[in-house]
Design a protein around this motif. Sequence first.
Motif, mmCIF file in Angstrom:
data_model
loop_
_atom_site.group_PDB
_atom_site.id
_atom_site.type_symbol
_atom_site.label_atom_id
_atom_site.label_comp_id
_atom_site.label_asym_id
_atom_site.label_seq_id
_atom_site.Cartn_x
_atom_site.Cartn_y
_atom_site.Cartn_z
ATOM 1 N N GLU A 226 0.841 -1.195 0.000
ATOM 2 C CA GLU A 226 0.000 0.000 0.000
ATOM 3 C C GLU A 226 0.876 1.245 0.000
ATOM 4 O O GLU A 226 2.082 1.196 0.256
ATOM 5 C CB GLU A 226 -0.920 0.011 1.219
ATOM 6 N N ASN A 227 0.248 2.368 -0.316
ATOM 7 C CA ASN A 227 0.861 3.668 -0.125
ATOM 8 C C ASN A 227 -0.208 4.592 0.449
ATOM 9 O O ASN A 227 -1.242 4.112 0.940
ATOM 10 C CB ASN A 227 1.479 4.205 -1.424
ATOM 11 N N ALA A 228 -0.014 5.872 0.399
ATOM 12 C CA ALA A 228 -0.946 6.789 1.052
ATOM 13 C C ALA A 228 -2.349 6.734 0.453
ATOM 14 O O ALA A 228 -3.337 6.965 1.153
ATOM 15 C CB ALA A 228 -0.413 8.215 0.979
ATOM 16 N N SER A 229 -2.455 6.407 -0.841
ATOM 17 C CA SER A 229 -3.744 6.515 -1.538
ATOM 18 C C SER A 229 -4.404 5.192 -1.884
ATOM 19 O O SER A 229 -5.636 5.132 -1.977
ATOM 20 C CB SER A 229 -3.561 7.316 -2.834
ATOM 21 N N VAL A 230 -3.630 4.135 -2.096
ATOM 22 C CA VAL A 230 -4.208 2.875 -2.560
ATOM 23 C C VAL A 230 -3.625 1.684 -1.817
ATOM 24 O O VAL A 230 -2.509 1.754 -1.273
ATOM 25 C CB VAL A 230 -3.994 2.669 -4.079
ATOM 26 N N ARG A 260 -1.490 13.665 -5.745
ATOM 27 C CA ARG A 260 -0.960 12.592 -4.909
ATOM 28 C C ARG A 260 -1.570 11.245 -5.269
ATOM 29 O O ARG A 260 -0.881 10.237 -5.405
ATOM 30 C CB ARG A 260 -1.246 12.908 -3.442
ATOM 31 N N HIS A 261 -2.885 11.231 -5.433
ATOM 32 C CA HIS A 261 -3.570 9.990 -5.745
ATOM 33 C C HIS A 261 -3.143 9.469 -7.118
ATOM 34 O O HIS A 261 -2.943 8.264 -7.314
ATOM 35 C CB HIS A 261 -5.081 10.209 -5.720
ATOM 36 N N THR A 262 -2.976 10.369 -8.072
ATOM 37 C CA THR A 262 -2.551 9.982 -9.421
ATOM 38 C C THR A 262 -1.183 9.317 -9.385
ATOM 39 O O THR A 262 -0.975 8.254 -9.980
ATOM 40 C CB THR A 262 -2.518 11.222 -10.335
ATOM 41 N N ASP A 267 2.262 4.502 -9.331
ATOM 42 C CA ASP A 267 3.350 3.754 -8.710
ATOM 43 C C ASP A 267 2.918 2.319 -8.406
ATOM 44 O O ASP A 267 3.687 1.372 -8.627
ATOM 45 C CB ASP A 267 3.795 4.450 -7.423
ATOM 46 N N ALA A 268 1.690 2.151 -7.926
ATOM 47 C CA ALA A 268 1.195 0.809 -7.614
ATOM 48 C C ALA A 268 1.109 -0.042 -8.885
ATOM 49 O O ALA A 268 1.503 -1.214 -8.884
ATOM 50 C CB ALA A 268 -0.168 0.896 -6.940
#
Length: 349
Positions: A226-230, A260-262, A267-268
Amino acid sequence: MEFQKETVNVVFLNPIRGFKRDTRLMEYRSDPLTGYRSRVSIDRAKRVKQAQEATVDASDIVSRSAEGCCFCSENITRETTKFVPEILAGGGDGRITVGQCTLFPNLHPFAEYHAVGTLTARHYLELDEFIPRMIADNLKASLEYIAAVHRLDADARYPVWIWNYLPPSGASIIHPHVQIALERSSMPELASLLSESEGYLRDTGSNFWPELIAVEKKAGERFIGENASVAVMSTFSPRGNRDVQIISKRVGGIADFDERHTLDFADAVVRVLRGYKAMGVNSFNLVTYSAAVGDHPEHFRFSARMISRPVFQPMYTNDAGPIERFYGLSIIEAMPEQVASEIRKCFDS
């Protein structure tokens, strides 16, 4: 939240073992939200595939396909379509350009509002050669297109963002590109997800998607990273081989992606592609499920699904047969927990 599965034994006399008694294990699984059923039979991956070569060299096909490719930089402005002024009021050359992405109308549309966006100036990339900026720039161009169409036609509200890579995925052009559409009504699968998610909230008082993330993260079997958004995990009841879900923690629709979400989503995706590459995959499908533009449903979160497709080569055995196409049941050759274990390495780094 129930993860229903049943293990069955298939017993026969095996000629490879001198007709001794042999057993194959198979799992019947059901999706915890929709009830979609799949069967996981990892021994099917060992089947003899008479039309498939043991070694693969598609370089000749790639080289020949690059000759005169309309998506390559030397041809794209001359050979691709342009938006009508009603959609792209800002002028320019009738296309949307962000970084290496050029976005333009689809010459062979399957929707009233249907665009194509390139991901890179290069004609062909291995899966570990994609970088987040390519996908992020494409998403920015796609969001610009979605907003422009919605301003023109307020009834066009449901965004579709699809990436098919290489011919085994259904892509007709090798050059990396995605397809973007804006629909007046939701695709059938999205309608089902919205309905089931709403029912889950009504029955349990909880949003299914954050709860799924929490449950899978705690269990650890299928949670990848995971990261901050997904959050990323392999799918309990897969619809294709190496089925991976990318679920937003914050938004219901792609139109609500911020910078950020983009970048986090991009990245994911890149990390999953690196995991696919390490597993010998080079062709895949990616689809997204997004709430409508302007909607902020409390019961839903944006998500994407990725599945691997057969290795790109002149001849191959398709991984989808009549069971998948006509009976709505997937036969899977890779255990979701093993998929998660392999791709997790690309998120731990």
